[in-house]
Design a protein around this motif. Structure first.
Motif, PDB file in Angstrom:
ATOM      1  N   PRO A  73       0.791  -1.229   0.000  1.00 42.45           N
ATOM      2  CA  PRO A  73       0.000   0.000   0.000  1.00 42.45           C
ATOM      3  C   PRO A  73       0.822   1.277   0.000  1.00 42.45           C
ATOM      4  O   PRO A  73       0.362   2.312   0.495  1.00 42.45           O
ATOM      5  N   GLY A  74       2.003   1.286  -0.520  1.00 41.69           N
ATOM      6  CA  GLY A  74       2.782   2.511  -0.540  1.00 41.69           C
ATOM      7  C   GLY A  74       3.717   2.592   0.644  1.00 41.69           C
ATOM      8  O   GLY A  74       4.003   1.603   1.312  1.00 41.69           O
ATOM      9  N   LEU A  75       4.184   3.818   0.891  1.00 44.01           N
ATOM     10  CA  LEU A  75       5.189   4.040   1.932  1.00 44.01           C
ATOM     11  C   LEU A  75       6.361   3.077   1.736  1.00 44.01           C
ATOM     12  O   LEU A  75       7.050   3.145   0.751  1.00 44.01           O
ATOM     13  N   GLY A  76       6.592   2.144   2.636  1.00 44.57           N
ATOM     14  CA  GLY A  76       7.788   1.317   2.566  1.00 44.57           C
ATOM     15  C   GLY A  76       7.715   0.177   1.585  1.00 44.57           C
ATOM     16  O   GLY A  76       8.741  -0.406   1.236  1.00 44.57           O
ATOM     17  N   ALA A  77       6.535  -0.213   1.119  1.00 45.41           N
ATOM     18  CA  ALA A  77       6.426  -1.398   0.276  1.00 45.41           C
ATOM     19  C   ALA A  77       6.959  -1.137  -1.132  1.00 45.41           C
ATOM     20  O   ALA A  77       6.930  -0.029  -1.631  1.00 45.41           O
ATOM     21  N   GLY A  78       7.456  -2.209  -1.750  1.00 45.46           N
ATOM     22  CA  GLY A  78       7.961  -2.117  -3.112  1.00 45.46           C
ATOM     23  C   GLY A  78       9.435  -2.466  -3.199  1.00 45.46           C
ATOM     24  O   GLY A  78       9.951  -3.266  -2.425  1.00 45.46           O
ATOM     25  N   PHE A  79      10.104  -1.871  -4.150  1.00 48.32           N
ATOM     26  CA  PHE A  79      11.548  -2.049  -4.371  1.00 48.32           C
ATOM     27  C   PHE A  79      12.251  -0.993  -3.513  1.00 48.32           C
ATOM     28  O   PHE A  79      12.397   0.145  -3.907  1.00 48.32           O
ATOM     29  N   SER A  80      12.714  -1.400  -2.335  1.00 49.75           N
ATOM     30  CA  SER A  80      13.150  -0.416  -1.350  1.00 49.75           C
ATOM     31  C   SER A  80      14.608  -0.017  -1.469  1.00 49.75           C
ATOM     32  O   SER A  80      14.963   1.141  -1.242  1.00 49.75           O
ATOM     33  N   SER A  81      15.498  -0.971  -1.788  1.00 50.04           N
ATOM     34  CA  SER A  81      16.922  -0.642  -1.753  1.00 50.04           C
ATOM     35  C   SER A  81      17.715  -1.568  -2.665  1.00 50.04           C
ATOM     36  O   SER A  81      17.220  -2.612  -3.099  1.00 50.04           O
ATOM     37  N   PHE A  82      18.948  -1.162  -2.912  1.00 49.59           N
ATOM     38  CA  PHE A  82      19.859  -1.962  -3.727  1.00 49.59           C
ATOM     39  C   PHE A  82      21.275  -1.697  -3.262  1.00 49.59           C
ATOM     40  O   PHE A  82      21.574  -0.694  -2.596  1.00 49.59           O
ATOM     41  N   ALA A  83      22.176  -2.593  -3.597  1.00 47.89           N
ATOM     42  CA  ALA A  83      23.598  -2.421  -3.269  1.00 47.89           C
ATOM     43  C   ALA A  83      24.429  -3.181  -4.291  1.00 47.89           C
ATOM     44  O   ALA A  83      24.192  -4.372  -4.523  1.00 47.89           O
ATOM     45  N   PHE A  84      25.383  -2.504  -4.894  1.00 54.71           N
ATOM     46  CA  PHE A  84      26.279  -3.143  -5.851  1.00 54.71           C
ATOM     47  C   PHE A  84      27.521  -3.647  -5.122  1.00 54.71           C
ATOM     48  O   PHE A  84      28.086  -2.947  -4.275  1.00 54.71           O
ATOM     49  N   HIS A  85      27.922  -4.861  -5.444  1.00 54.71           N
ATOM     50  CA  HIS A  85      29.116  -5.442  -4.839  1.00 54.71           C
ATOM     51  C   HIS A  85      30.325  -4.555  -5.167  1.00 54.71           C
ATOM     52  O   HIS A  85      30.404  -3.985  -6.260  1.00 54.71           O
ATOM     53  N   PRO A  86      31.278  -4.425  -4.230  1.00 56.92           N
ATOM     54  CA  PRO A  86      32.466  -3.602  -4.512  1.00 56.92           C
ATOM     55  C   PRO A  86      33.194  -4.015  -5.788  1.00 56.92           C
ATOM     56  O   PRO A  86      33.818  -3.176  -6.445  1.00 56.92           O
ATOM     57  N   LEU A 105      27.875  -8.581  -9.832  1.00 57.78           N
ATOM     58  CA  LEU A 105      26.896  -8.872  -8.779  1.00 57.78           C
ATOM     59  C   LEU A 105      26.332  -7.603  -8.136  1.00 57.78           C
ATOM     60  O   LEU A 105      27.056  -6.646  -7.863  1.00 57.78           O
ATOM     61  N   PHE A 106      25.023  -7.612  -7.919  1.00 61.01           N
ATOM     62  CA  PHE A 106      24.388  -6.585  -7.095  1.00 61.01           C
ATOM     63  C   PHE A 106      23.174  -7.203  -6.413  1.00 61.01           C
ATOM     64  O   PHE A 106      22.746  -8.335  -6.718  1.00 61.01           O
ATOM     65  N   TYR A 107      22.578  -6.466  -5.450  1.00 65.49           N
ATOM     66  CA  TYR A 107      21.561  -7.028  -4.551  1.00 65.49           C
ATOM     67  C   TYR A 107      20.393  -6.057  -4.414  1.00 65.49           C
ATOM     68  O   TYR A 107      20.567  -4.838  -4.457  1.00 65.49           O
ATOM     69  N   THR A 108      19.196  -6.621  -4.266  1.00 67.56           N
ATOM     70  CA  THR A 108      17.994  -5.800  -4.124  1.00 67.56           C
ATOM     71  C   THR A 108      17.114  -6.339  -3.000  1.00 67.56           C
ATOM     72  O   THR A 108      17.214  -7.514  -2.618  1.00 67.56           O
ATOM     73  N   ALA A 109      16.240  -5.460  -2.487  1.00 69.98           N
ATOM     74  CA  ALA A 109      15.214  -5.857  -1.520  1.00 69.98           C
ATOM     75  C   ALA A 109      13.862  -5.399  -2.049  1.00 69.98           C
ATOM     76  O   ALA A 109      13.719  -4.259  -2.500  1.00 69.98           O
ATOM     77  N   HIS A 110      12.879  -6.304  -2.001  1.00 67.17           N
ATOM     78  CA  HIS A 110      11.532  -5.940  -2.447  1.00 67.17           C
ATOM     79  C   HIS A 110      10.491  -6.704  -1.641  1.00 67.17           C
ATOM     80  O   HIS A 110      10.806  -7.675  -0.947  1.00 67.17           O
ATOM     81  N   SER A 111       9.243  -6.271  -1.761  1.00 68.96           N
ATOM     82  CA  SER A 111       8.159  -6.884  -0.990  1.00 68.96           C
ATOM     83  C   SER A 111       7.254  -7.731  -1.882  1.00 68.96           C
ATOM     84  O   SER A 111       7.090  -7.467  -3.078  1.00 68.96           O
TER      85      SER A 111
END
Length: 561
Positions: free
Chosen positions: A218-231, A238-244
């Motif tokens: 329903p918005g706010l924090g939900a969805g594709f929240s963050s990502f991080a690329f490997h050094p 390689l890279f990484y994501t967080a989603h709901s």
């Protein structure tokens, strides 16, 4: 006779007034099917800001329909900003009290509005008791923050693609450097990962194309929240994501205790491209971990790699993941966050994405993590006692800092150390809370506070100056060297903190200008809700992202020429 008639008239008027008062909400249906439908709508669209126990981001709604006219409630749900613009006294007072303008729900049909009010009307009016014997502190910080003499001069960089119409044009959440590649990436929480190239926001990856269960409501924090690329992204891709995803989409690696119902799942994935230099992602992905959450808010909002560590150090390539409490405390499940390291919620995790000694075999648990050798605690945990860790940043000494969005008392920036407890849900800022009562009430720390082992913030501010901290970064340039620049999500206020002045932990507001003219983020976005986020590129330049209009700015003269 005249006196008699006067008495009758007065009694009639009083009776009519009383009857009118009693009639508030009398048109609202209490049919079970309407209440059931309204509950589903409330949980999807309202529960992240409101509940029926205490004030949260917005007011406690228990008994609302018996205090306020039904027509007014409907009108406010549809278009609260218009009512503020029309100088409606109640709408204006709500904005002054809670600081954050409520988003409008023009898409709600009259049938759904009626169902929503049915559910709200079903809740009885009840005042939450204060279960703490100590006196409530009514004013946690007496004075508002002063302005620094420094000014952040902004430069407009790019316009992100619109993924919906206003009030939130593009849910931009993070801008970050892609490891060793020198490239800059940005995510939209509605599912897109972009690259910033030549001041243009270009598509790189759509999570929706690879994850059929992806949700951003329903918005706010939900969805594709963050990502991080490997050094080593330039070499390993390689890279990484967080989603709901919806609850029960797949079996979770971390289920809620004591049969607490889950509302949503958060998923961390690894992506691998064989062509790191290409402008469009082509490759594979795999799931690292999946966590159940009790509510839609406070999920996995951040992840990152230490950008200043080197290959010969143990922290190189370790992935840090911020895990919120899922709103469990405010929903009446304080045990979700009050666990001493035995649960995964309200923590910062540190994992080795290339290892395999975790329970599911998909990632590694580094041997230097603080709870690795304690059987009843989670080895993935690096630190705990955080409500909603939303942004990580490392200074040039390799120290990790995390911003933590508070409930009602304090917004925090914490220096994160291995194994430390940061207070939630028995502390917020430098104040005590009652996790089983009303968490909106602040109390003085007890005489035996040291026995609780809480670590307190290096920076904090209360709702006189902002509502929800965005987190930020340490500046590397001549003008702001070594200072931590961050902001407040809804109001768009900017802050600058200095750890090295004679007056330790000095925090001030930061003025902004564009084209040499003073302004504010609210004026730039032409919105009372800015939805401000921060980012930092590979050279250390600090960027501002505004969800309300999808624009990207850079703070000029940040770096040494």
């Amino acid at each position: 006779m005249k006196f008699y008639h006067l008495i009758i008239l007065v009694l009639f008027i009083v009776s009519c007034q009383s009857e009118t008062k009693q009639k508030l909400g009398h048109t609202i249906s209490l049919k079970p099917e309407s209440i059931k439908k309204g509950k589903a709508i409330f949980e999807q669209k309202c529960s992240h800001c409101h509940n029926f126990k205490q004030d949260a981001i917005g007011p406690n709604l228990r008994g609302l329909t018996r205090r306020v006219e039904t027509s007014w409630i409907k009108q406010f749900i549809k278009n609260p900003l218009q009512m503020v613009a029309d100088n409606d006294s109640r709408a204006t007072q709500l904005l002054e009290t809670y600081k954050i303008p409520m988003p409008g729900f023009k898409d709600l049909s009259e049938t759904n509005l009626d169902a929503l009010l049915s559910y709200i009307h079903k809740q009885e009016n009840q005042k939450l008791k204060n279960n703490n014997s100590l006196d409530v502190i009514k004013e946690t910080i007496k004075d508002t923050l002063q302005y620094s003499h420094l000014v952040a001069e902004l430069e407009f960089v790019a316009q992100a693609p619109a993924t919906t119409q206003k009030p939130i044009l593009a849910r931009l959440n993070k801008l970050d450097c892609a490891g060793s590649s020198g490239r800059i990436f940005i995510n939209d929480m509605r599912g897109s990962l972009y690259e910033l190239r030549d001041k243009k926001v270009e598509p790189y990856l759509s999570l929706i194309d690879y994850n059929p269960d992806f949700i951003h409501e329903p918005g706010l924090g939900a969805g594709f929240s963050s990502f991080a690329f490997h050094p080593d992204f330039q070499e390993n891709g390689l890279f990484y994501t967080a989603h709901s995803e919806p609850k029960l989409s797949k079996p979770s690696d971390f289920s809620l205790p004591d049969s607490i119902p889950a509302k949503i799942q958060w998923v961390v994935k690894e992506w691998k491209t064989k062509t790191p230099n290409k402008n469009i992602f082509k490759g594979d992905s795999r799931e690292l971990l999946r966590i159940d959450f009790v509510g839609f808010m406070h999920g996995i909002q951040e992840m990152g790699f230490n950008p200043v560590t080197t290959k010969d150090e143990s922290d190189y390539g370790m992935l840090y993941i911020g895990v919120g409490d899922g709103g469990g405390v405010i929903k009446g499940y304080p045990q979700v966050a009050q666990h001493g390291g035995s649960q995964i919620w309200g923590t910062i995790l540190r994992i080795d994405p290339m290892g395999n000694n975790s329970k599911n075999g998909a990632y590694g648990i580094p041997p230097e993590n603080p709870f690795v050798k304690q059987a009843l605690l989670k080895g993935e945990i690096w630190s705990y006692g955080l409500r909603n860790p939303t942004r990580f940043s490392w200074d040039l000494y390799g120290r990790l800092f995390a911003s933590d969005i508070g409930h009602k008392i304090m917004e925090e920036v914490n220096l994160i150390d291995s194994g430390q407890f940061y207070g939630w849900p028995i502390r917020e800022g430098n104040f005590a809370l009652n996790p089983n009562g009303n968490q909106s009430l602040a109390y003085a720390l007890p005489d035996n506070d040291a026995d609780y082992g809480a670590t307190y913030p290096i920076f904090q501010y209360n709702q006189k100056d902002g509502v929800a901290i965005s987190g930020g970064f340490f500046a590397r340039g001549e003008k702001f060297r070594g200072k931590y620049i961050f902001g407040d999500i809804p109001t768009g206020s900017l802050y600058i903190g200095d750890l090295f002045e004679a007056k330790q932990r000095n925090l001030k507001k930061l003025k902004v200008s564009i084209h040499g003219k003073p302004t504010t983020m609210s004026k730039l976005t032409k919105s009372s809700r800015v939805d401000l986020r921060f980012g930092q590129d590979c050279d250390g330049n600090i960027y501002l992202l505004t969800k309300s209009d999808g624009k990207i700015y850079k703070i000029k003269e940040n770096l040494i020429p």
